[in-house]
Design an enzyme around this catalytic site. Sequence first.
Site, PDB file in Angstrom:
ATOM      1  N   PHE A 176       0.873  -1.177   0.000  1.00  0.00           N
ATOM      2  CA  PHE A 176       0.000   0.000   0.000  1.00  0.00           C
ATOM      3  C   PHE A 176       0.905   1.220   0.000  1.00  0.00           C
ATOM      4  CE2 PHE A 176      -2.415   3.188   2.501  1.00  0.00           C
ATOM      5  CZ  PHE A 176      -3.647   3.179   1.854  1.00  0.00           C
ATOM      6  N   LEU A 178       1.108   5.036   0.005  1.00  0.00           N
ATOM      7  CA  LEU A 178       0.447   6.321   0.209  1.00  0.00           C
ATOM      8  C   LEU A 178       1.412   7.376   0.749  1.00  0.00           C
ATOM      9  CD1 LEU A 178      -2.149   8.053   0.353  1.00  0.00           C
ATOM     10  CD2 LEU A 178      -2.563   7.085   2.628  1.00  0.00           C
ATOM     11  N   SER A 213       5.652  -0.695   3.810  1.00  0.00           N
ATOM     12  CA  SER A 213       5.769  -2.090   4.247  1.00  0.00           C
ATOM     13  C   SER A 213       5.602  -3.005   3.046  1.00  0.00           C
ATOM     14  CB  SER A 213       4.707  -2.406   5.302  1.00  0.00           C
ATOM     15  OG  SER A 213       4.910  -1.652   6.471  1.00  0.00           O
ATOM     16  N   PHE A 421       1.426   4.235  12.719  1.00  0.00           N
ATOM     17  CA  PHE A 421       1.026   3.996  11.329  1.00  0.00           C
ATOM     18  C   PHE A 421      -0.462   3.660  11.171  1.00  0.00           C
ATOM     19  CE2 PHE A 421       0.912  -0.167  12.575  1.00  0.00           C
ATOM     20  CZ  PHE A 421       1.722  -1.115  11.964  1.00  0.00           C
ATOM     21  N   GLU A 422      -0.887   3.716   9.894  1.00  0.00           N
ATOM     22  CA  GLU A 422      -2.295   3.533   9.505  1.00  0.00           C
ATOM     23  C   GLU A 422      -3.209   4.509  10.245  1.00  0.00           C
ATOM     24  OE1 GLU A 422      -3.876  -0.377   8.967  1.00  0.00           O
ATOM     25  OE2 GLU A 422      -1.900  -1.247   8.587  1.00  0.00           O
ATOM     26  N   THR A 424      -2.140   7.973  12.719  1.00  0.00           N
ATOM     27  CA  THR A 424      -1.585   8.144  14.061  1.00  0.00           C
ATOM     28  C   THR A 424      -2.728   8.264  15.072  1.00  0.00           C
ATOM     29  OG1 THR A 424      -1.545  10.561  14.081  1.00  0.00           O
ATOM     30  CG2 THR A 424       0.338   9.443  13.048  1.00  0.00           C
ATOM     31  N   GLN A 522      -7.993  21.879  19.562  1.00  0.00           N
ATOM     32  CA  GLN A 522      -7.547  20.490  19.606  1.00  0.00           C
ATOM     33  C   GLN A 522      -7.494  19.916  21.021  1.00  0.00           C
ATOM     34  OE1 GLN A 522      -4.080  19.705  17.225  1.00  0.00           O
ATOM     35  NE2 GLN A 522      -5.155  20.215  15.331  1.00  0.00           N
TER      36      GLN A 522
END
Length: 613
Positions: A176, A178, A213, A421-422, A424, A522
């Site tokens: 993947f 990105l 990865s 990852f994927e 945070t 935030q």
Amino acid sequence: MKSTQLVAAARRLGAPHRRALGTAPEPRGARQSASFTLNLFRGQFEPAQVFPYPDALGAEQRQTLAELLPPVEKFFREVNDPAKNDAAAQIEERTLAGLWELGAFGLQVPCELGGLGLSNTQYARLVEVVGAHDLGVGITLGAHQSIGFKGILLFGTEEQRARYLPRVTGGEYAAFCLTEPSSGSDAGSIKTRAELAPDGEHYVLNGSKIWISNGGIAEIMTVFAQTPVQRDGRTVDKVTAFVVERAFGGVSSGPPENKMGIRCSNTTEVYFEDVRVPARCVLGGVGNGFKVAMNILNNGRFGMAAALAGTQRAALRQAAEHAATRVQFGRRLADFGAVQEKLARMALLQYVTESLAYMVSGNMDAGAADYHLEAAISKVFASDAAWAVVDEAIQILGGMGFMKATGLERVLRDLRIFRIFEGTNDILRLFVALTGIQFAGSQLQELMRAFKRPTAHLGLIFSEAGRRATRAVGLARGADVDALVSAELRAPARELARQVLQFGACVEAALRKHGRAVVDEQLLLNRLAAGAVDAYTSAAVLSRASRARRLGLPTAEHEARLAEAWTEEATERLGALAAALGPRAQRHGERLTALGRDVAAQGGSPTRNPLEL
């Protein structure tokens, strides 16, 4: 990802909805959903996707899983060597060959296309086994199928599925692609470009990706690039997803990255130089790449929770066995109250993580449309919890836990990436809060429209006014949840329902105070996200423990204690949320942001060593 992009992503969510328990009818036109977390932001207790706990496996699926589990568990006990994989920074060839032979690289691909055709829940159970033994191998498997070719499963045409799925189950790795040097969480800012060639049949792809990865071994990649598209009579750049083969030419990889953890997984840069990609390889339509990427990531996050539930279970077992046998000061470690509390909290975190993983996978298998916030929560909670559990396991083992021989130091190193990852954890918390706030805001906007034509909306206005008045004088009780949980869990469930109501009031107050500017608050958003995590995790464990009692499981009493302990602590934190959003907390937040700006401006701490004048 920027706040505006998070809001844009939130707008893409949409699904039918069952009426929330104990609430007035939804105002017509307001966004509707069966998601527990979305409705939480309106102060509504929606049980549709939480109670009863999902029972997602049919008899045949259970039998299939029962046949698959023993060989997979045996393989990871007897064949895979995680210490060797870590030391060599690559997976042993016999391990990879064995995994392909087991079908581990095509768990959810339909059987007719070479895979095992497993459901999300079946997949979760096998991934849990992998997570208990070797997270580096787990990343190799997950990068391949959870995200690598998942886009082909979700968005591929029949031709694309027939062309590629037999290959990714037959020995060819997928990846993947990105992330880029200038775009990590801000996926919309990628620089890689794909221009349609003059022949109209190919795109010419140029650019690079980092930290991919399987990047050095993948033959088939899902790649995201900016493409020019026509919008309202003008040309603009939009992200498009492509299936890219290394065999197209012009695809190359850098050397494997030297990483802190998951060292055996292959991570490299990937370069694309004038790659001619056939137009038939566009995935999900030109200009729809952001939607494709987000759906791939949303769809796979439950697997991370399942894997980390396995990691926590293994670490807890190791710590418990040590505590039961290690003697200090004439007593076993397990007899000391401080150690007992550590083990209890580790068990709580593992139970919650596991409950989330199978609740989300069960909802997905049942066809739920809105599960994205729950999947995000499962990833955030699981990665934070796993770090805490393994850290405490090392603490219980003491010096022994610090040594490589026990394996826990490797697991701790492997775990660190999961909060990054994927998506945070920081971005996912903002995603949960902003999406929930937008859902709540759509209801408030509809109510304001109703006040403009009061005679046509008297029912809505009076029901809403009554609900608010009851809440204001402290008489609001929340939804009636007694029928949803076992008898011994009714008290904590009632408190959760009451806190759900109050949570909605906090969200409304934040919206009224900040309006659209709430996207920039935030610290406030993080507190609301924490509240959402507490509420959803509580609902999940109450549901699971009630299932254990209903089925008469031998662990029912223990599960009830776990659920009660977790829910009491979580609802206590929820009860303090209003104060955490009040003036004092706001002043403290402003103080912290000012300190942070000072540190950034000075390139570190501006204070000097106390020995320096």
